[in-house]
Design a protein around this motif. Structure first.
Motif, short mmCIF file in Angstrom:
data_model
loop_
_atom_site.label_atom_id
_atom_site.label_comp_id
_atom_site.label_asym_id
_atom_site.label_seq_id
_atom_site.Cartn_x
_atom_site.Cartn_y
_atom_site.Cartn_z
N UNK A 221 -1.36 20.49 -10.72
CA UNK A 221 -2.36 21.70 -10.64
C UNK A 221 -1.66 23.00 -10.94
N UNK A 222 -0.47 23.12 -10.48
CA UNK A 222 0.15 24.45 -10.57
C UNK A 222 0.76 24.47 -11.92
N UNK A 223 1.46 23.36 -12.55
CA UNK A 223 1.78 23.45 -14.12
C UNK A 223 0.72 23.65 -15.11
N UNK A 224 -0.40 23.12 -14.76
CA UNK A 224 -1.53 23.39 -15.41
C UNK A 224 -2.00 24.73 -15.52
N UNK A 225 -1.92 25.45 -14.47
CA UNK A 225 -2.23 26.69 -14.23
C UNK A 225 -1.18 27.75 -15.19
N UNK A 226 -0.08 27.20 -15.11
CA UNK A 226 1.07 27.72 -15.99
C UNK A 226 0.80 27.71 -17.61
N UNK A 227 0.39 26.63 -17.70
CA UNK A 227 0.21 26.18 -19.13
C UNK A 227 -1.03 27.03 -19.55
N UNK A 228 -2.21 27.06 -18.73
CA UNK A 228 -3.34 28.00 -19.21
C UNK A 228 -3.06 29.64 -19.38
N UNK A 229 -2.14 29.76 -18.44
CA UNK A 229 -1.63 31.37 -18.63
C UNK A 229 -0.93 31.36 -19.85
N UNK A 230 -0.27 30.59 -20.14
CA UNK A 230 0.42 30.71 -21.63
C UNK A 230 -0.71 30.86 -22.74
N UNK A 231 -1.57 30.05 -22.79
CA UNK A 231 -2.78 30.01 -23.78
C UNK A 231 -3.32 31.06 -23.83
N UNK A 232 -3.81 31.75 -22.46
CA UNK A 232 -4.76 32.95 -22.55
C UNK A 232 -3.92 33.86 -23.19
N UNK A 233 -2.60 34.33 -22.78
CA UNK A 233 -2.03 35.32 -23.13
C UNK A 233 -1.93 35.40 -24.79
N UNK A 234 -1.64 34.23 -25.51
CA UNK A 234 -1.57 33.96 -26.70
C UNK A 234 -2.94 34.41 -27.24
N UNK A 235 -4.13 34.01 -26.64
CA UNK A 235 -5.61 34.35 -27.16
C UNK A 235 -5.56 36.09 -27.31
N UNK A 236 -5.02 36.70 -26.26
CA UNK A 236 -5.47 38.16 -26.31
C UNK A 236 -4.24 38.90 -26.89
N UNK A 237 -3.16 38.23 -27.64
CA UNK A 237 -2.21 38.91 -28.07
C UNK A 237 -1.15 39.44 -27.31
N UNK A 238 -0.77 38.79 -26.16
CA UNK A 238 0.12 39.20 -25.15
C UNK A 238 1.21 38.15 -25.04
N UNK A 239 1.34 37.09 -26.05
CA UNK A 239 1.96 36.03 -25.78
C UNK A 239 3.40 36.17 -25.09
N UNK A 240 4.41 37.13 -25.43
CA UNK A 240 5.71 37.32 -24.78
C UNK A 240 6.08 38.72 -24.30
N UNK A 241 5.06 39.71 -24.33
CA UNK A 241 5.37 40.95 -23.76
C UNK A 241 5.30 41.02 -22.24
N UNK A 242 6.47 41.34 -21.49
CA UNK A 242 6.57 41.22 -20.12
C UNK A 242 6.39 39.85 -19.37
N UNK A 243 6.37 38.84 -20.37
CA UNK A 243 6.28 37.56 -19.69
C UNK A 243 7.56 37.12 -18.73
N UNK A 244 8.74 36.98 -19.26
CA UNK A 244 9.78 37.03 -18.49
C UNK A 244 9.77 37.36 -17.20
N UNK A 245 9.74 38.73 -17.11
CA UNK A 245 9.48 39.49 -15.90
C UNK A 245 8.45 38.93 -14.65
N UNK A 246 7.36 38.71 -15.45
CA UNK A 246 6.13 38.08 -14.65
C UNK A 246 6.58 36.67 -13.97
N UNK A 247 7.19 35.78 -14.81
CA UNK A 247 7.43 34.67 -14.22
C UNK A 247 8.61 34.53 -13.39
N UNK A 248 9.60 35.26 -13.64
CA UNK A 248 10.54 35.66 -12.62
C UNK A 248 10.09 35.93 -11.28
N UNK A 249 9.04 36.62 -11.45
CA UNK A 249 8.84 37.27 -10.08
C UNK A 249 7.56 36.18 -9.30
N UNK A 250 7.17 35.19 -10.05
CA UNK A 250 6.40 34.06 -9.81
C UNK A 250 6.96 33.15 -8.87
#
Length: 274
Positions: A221-250
């Motif tokens: 379920x956690x991995x599914x949430x992560x995949x969903x997060x990737x997809x949603x960021x692509x949909x709103x045009x924020x695919x990579x911006x700030x992603x590295x920092x957000x996931x390191x903080x996760x």
């Protein structure tokens, strides 16, 4: 040693089925293939490159010398080696008399599972789980600084801990190793994104499962949430911006949480994460 001497002395036994013989036959075949009958100088160029372009350094350690310390000194003044090589050397320098046994029992199986580049990635991921600002280019410096605080008696446990993390990374890099079909499916999809950005948090989640503090269902379920997060960021045009920092903080959000799936979903759902 005997196989090497046979090559050096051009004896009839040169080129056997061992590793030295295999290497010798390989280079003989490549040189023969490179020989151009119309060019009398092509093999001379190869010879000049080997004789004048390569340097062989023999370092003879005296009784009581620490060979790992000598290795580190030499490589700190020359061309930088792979950071994983330097960390490995530092660990085994600290192991002392236990080095050979630990190498055979723990490190060698780890090296068979992971390539040199994957080992370097492993040490960075381990560092990133402690410090979200850790840069991959500073992996050796960061790990050395951390390991300086570890007592000699704890170094062997540290090597075994890294080897256990290596099992986790090997599964992330090759999801076919995963026995749980739901988790394997999620790992295959995350790996298909072709980025290591998610690896720190994925490693933390799988390490929780290995430690028995997360169920397979929670991991999936956690991995599914992560995949969903990737997809949603692509949909709103924020695919990579700030992603590295957000996931390191996760990593910190799921490392000690009671339920990894709930804590990761909550973390990804709030704040300025788009």
């Amino acid at each position: 040693r005997e196989a090497y001497k046979a090559v050096l002395t051009c004896s009839p036994e040169a080129g056997g089925s061992d590793a030295i013989g295999t290497a010798y036959n390989h280079f003989r075949a490549r040189i023969a293939a490179a020989d151009d009958p119309d060019d009398p100088h092509d093999l001379e160029e190869i010879e000049n490159a080997v004789v004048h372009g390569l340097a062989v350094v023999v370092v003879t350690a005296e009784h009581g010398d620490n060979a790992h310390r000598i290795f580190e000194s030499l490589n700190n003044t020359g061309l930088q080696l792979n950071q994983a090589d330097l960390i490995k050397n530092y660990l085994f320098m600290r192991l002392g008399d236990r080095a050979e046994d630990v190498y055979d029992a723990v490190w060698l199986p780890l090296e068979k599972k992971l390539s040199s580049d994957a080992l370097e990635l492993l040490f960075w991921l381990d560092l990133a789980q402690r410090d979200e600002r850790a840069k991959q280019s500073d992996t050796y410096a960061g790990q050395q600084k951390r390991l300086e605080k570890v007592t000699p008696d704890q170094i062997e446990s540290e090597v075994r801990r890294v080897a256990a993390l290596g099992d986790v990374l090997a599964t992330i890099l090759d999801p076919s190793r995963e026995t749980d079909p739901a988790i394997r499916h999620r790992l295959e999809r995350i790996r298909a994104w072709g980025s290591t950005t998610a690896y720190p948090v994925v490693m933390t989640i799988l390490a929780r499962r290995a430690a028995g503090t997360a169920t397979p269902a929670q991991v999936a379920d956690a991995l599914l949430a992560l995949e969903s997060y990737f997809v949603r960021r692509i949909v709103v045009g924020r695919a990579t911006a700030g992603l590295n920092r957000s996931l390191l903080q996760a990593v910190g959000a799921v490392a000690d949480a009671e339920a990894v799936d709930v804590s990761l979903r909550d973390y990804l759902s709030r704040g300025r994460k788009h």
